[in-house]
Design a protein around this motif. Structure first.
Motif, PDB file in Angstrom:
ATOM      1  N   LEU A 181       0.842  -1.191   0.000  1.00 48.38           N
ATOM      2  CA  LEU A 181       0.000   0.000   0.000  1.00 48.38           C
ATOM      3  C   LEU A 181       0.879   1.245   0.000  1.00 48.38           C
ATOM      4  CD1 LEU A 181      -2.863   1.072   0.091  1.00 48.38           C
ATOM      5  CD2 LEU A 181      -2.735   0.963   2.582  1.00 48.38           C
ATOM      6  N   ASN A 182       0.720   2.062  -1.016  1.00 48.93           N
ATOM      7  CA  ASN A 182       1.564   3.234  -1.207  1.00 48.93           C
ATOM      8  C   ASN A 182       1.146   4.357  -0.266  1.00 48.93           C
ATOM      9  OD1 ASN A 182       3.242   5.152  -2.200  1.00 48.93           O
ATOM     10  ND2 ASN A 182       2.362   5.243  -4.235  1.00 48.93           N
ATOM     11  N   GLY A 183       2.134   5.110   0.184  1.00 46.21           N
ATOM     12  CA  GLY A 183       1.829   6.256   1.016  1.00 46.21           C
ATOM     13  C   GLY A 183       3.058   6.754   1.737  1.00 46.21           C
ATOM     14  N   PRO A 184       2.902   7.821   2.517  1.00 47.33           N
ATOM     15  CA  PRO A 184       4.052   8.400   3.214  1.00 47.33           C
ATOM     16  C   PRO A 184       4.655   7.458   4.253  1.00 47.33           C
ATOM     17  CG  PRO A 184       2.021   9.602   3.728  1.00 47.33           C
ATOM     18  CD  PRO A 184       1.688   8.595   2.692  1.00 47.33           C
ATOM     19  N   ASP A 185       3.822   6.589   4.848  1.00 48.78           N
ATOM     20  CA  ASP A 185       4.355   5.645   5.834  1.00 48.78           C
ATOM     21  C   ASP A 185       5.300   4.648   5.177  1.00 48.78           C
ATOM     22  OD1 ASP A 185       2.854   6.877   7.768  1.00 48.78           O
ATOM     23  OD2 ASP A 185       1.209   5.425   7.671  1.00 48.78           O
ATOM     24  N   LEU A 186       4.911   4.146   4.004  1.00 49.26           N
ATOM     25  CA  LEU A 186       5.778   3.211   3.281  1.00 49.26           C
ATOM     26  C   LEU A 186       7.077   3.894   2.876  1.00 49.26           C
ATOM     27  CD1 LEU A 186       6.310   0.477   1.884  1.00 49.26           C
ATOM     28  CD2 LEU A 186       5.187   1.427  -0.140  1.00 49.26           C
ATOM     29  N   ALA A 187       6.986   5.105   2.358  1.00 46.73           N
ATOM     30  CA  ALA A 187       8.195   5.831   1.932  1.00 46.73           C
ATOM     31  C   ALA A 187       9.131   6.066   3.120  1.00 46.73           C
ATOM     32  CB  ALA A 187       7.814   7.149   1.274  1.00 46.73           C
ATOM     33  N   ALA A 188       8.584   6.427   4.275  1.00 45.41           N
ATOM     34  CA  ALA A 188       9.421   6.660   5.461  1.00 45.41           C
ATOM     35  C   ALA A 188      10.085   5.366   5.923  1.00 45.41           C
ATOM     36  CB  ALA A 188       8.583   7.252   6.581  1.00 45.41           C
ATOM     37  N   ALA A 189       9.323   4.273   5.922  1.00 48.21           N
ATOM     38  CA  ALA A 189       9.887   2.978   6.322  1.00 48.21           C
ATOM     39  C   ALA A 189      10.977   2.536   5.354  1.00 48.21           C
ATOM     40  CB  ALA A 189       8.778   1.934   6.395  1.00 48.21           C
ATOM     41  N   LEU A 190      10.748   2.757   4.076  1.00 47.36           N
ATOM     42  CA  LEU A 190      11.753   2.390   3.072  1.00 47.36           C
ATOM     43  C   LEU A 190      13.018   3.217   3.228  1.00 47.36           C
ATOM     44  CD1 LEU A 190       9.563   1.921  -0.105  1.00 47.36           C
ATOM     45  CD2 LEU A 190      10.747   0.168   1.201  1.00 47.36           C
ATOM     46  N   ARG A 191      12.866   4.490   3.532  1.00 50.39           N
ATOM     47  CA  ARG A 191      14.022   5.364   3.710  1.00 50.39           C
ATOM     48  C   ARG A 191      14.914   4.823   4.834  1.00 50.39           C
ATOM     49  NH1 ARG A 191      11.322   9.736   4.474  1.00 50.39           N
ATOM     50  NH2 ARG A 191      10.816   9.957   2.290  1.00 50.39           N
TER      51      ARG A 191
END
Length: 120
Positions: free
Chosen positions: A56-66
């Motif tokens: 599921l795409n979103g800011p939470d995924l991007a932050a976790a990936l970072r």
């Protein structure tokens, strides 16, 4: 000169080689797109970005990936590069990593973009 990634044969019939800066880029790509458990003698190598393409795409995924990418690069390439900036964005079935790093051997700065949906 170092062995190029992905492995290939040059026009001379010998193993394809690459320069030191491109070799480091190849190593970063391997860390990013190798899933933990994929390497036989290094089961914890990589950060598994490709496993997360359809999450599921979103800011939470991007932050976790970072955080995941930063940790993997520090662990596996911390003696080769120093990360200056890192941005991970998730789009339609594509993860994009924009990375700026310093080559510790030379002090050179490189900026690279890696896309999960595009193969070299």
């Amino acid at each position: 000169m170092d062995v190029g990634f992905p492995f290939g044969i040059a026009g001379t019939g010998r193993t394809r080689l690459t320069g030191p800066e491109d070799h480091v880029r190849d190593m970063v790509e391997q860390v990013l797109f190798t899933s933990p458990g994929e390497r036989v003698n290094r089961p914890d190598f990589g950060c598994g970005l490709l496993d997360l393409v359809f999450e599921l795409n979103g800011p939470d995924l991007a932050a976790a990936l970072r955080v995941t990418v930063q940790g993997a690069l520090h662990r596996w390439l911390g003696d080769v590069i120093a990360v200056r900036s890192l941005d991970v964005t998730a789009g339609e079935a594509v993860l994009r990593v924009e990375l700026c790093y310093v080559l510790l051997a030379t002090g050179g700065v490189r900026t690279e973009t890696f896309d999960s949906g595009v193969t070299r």
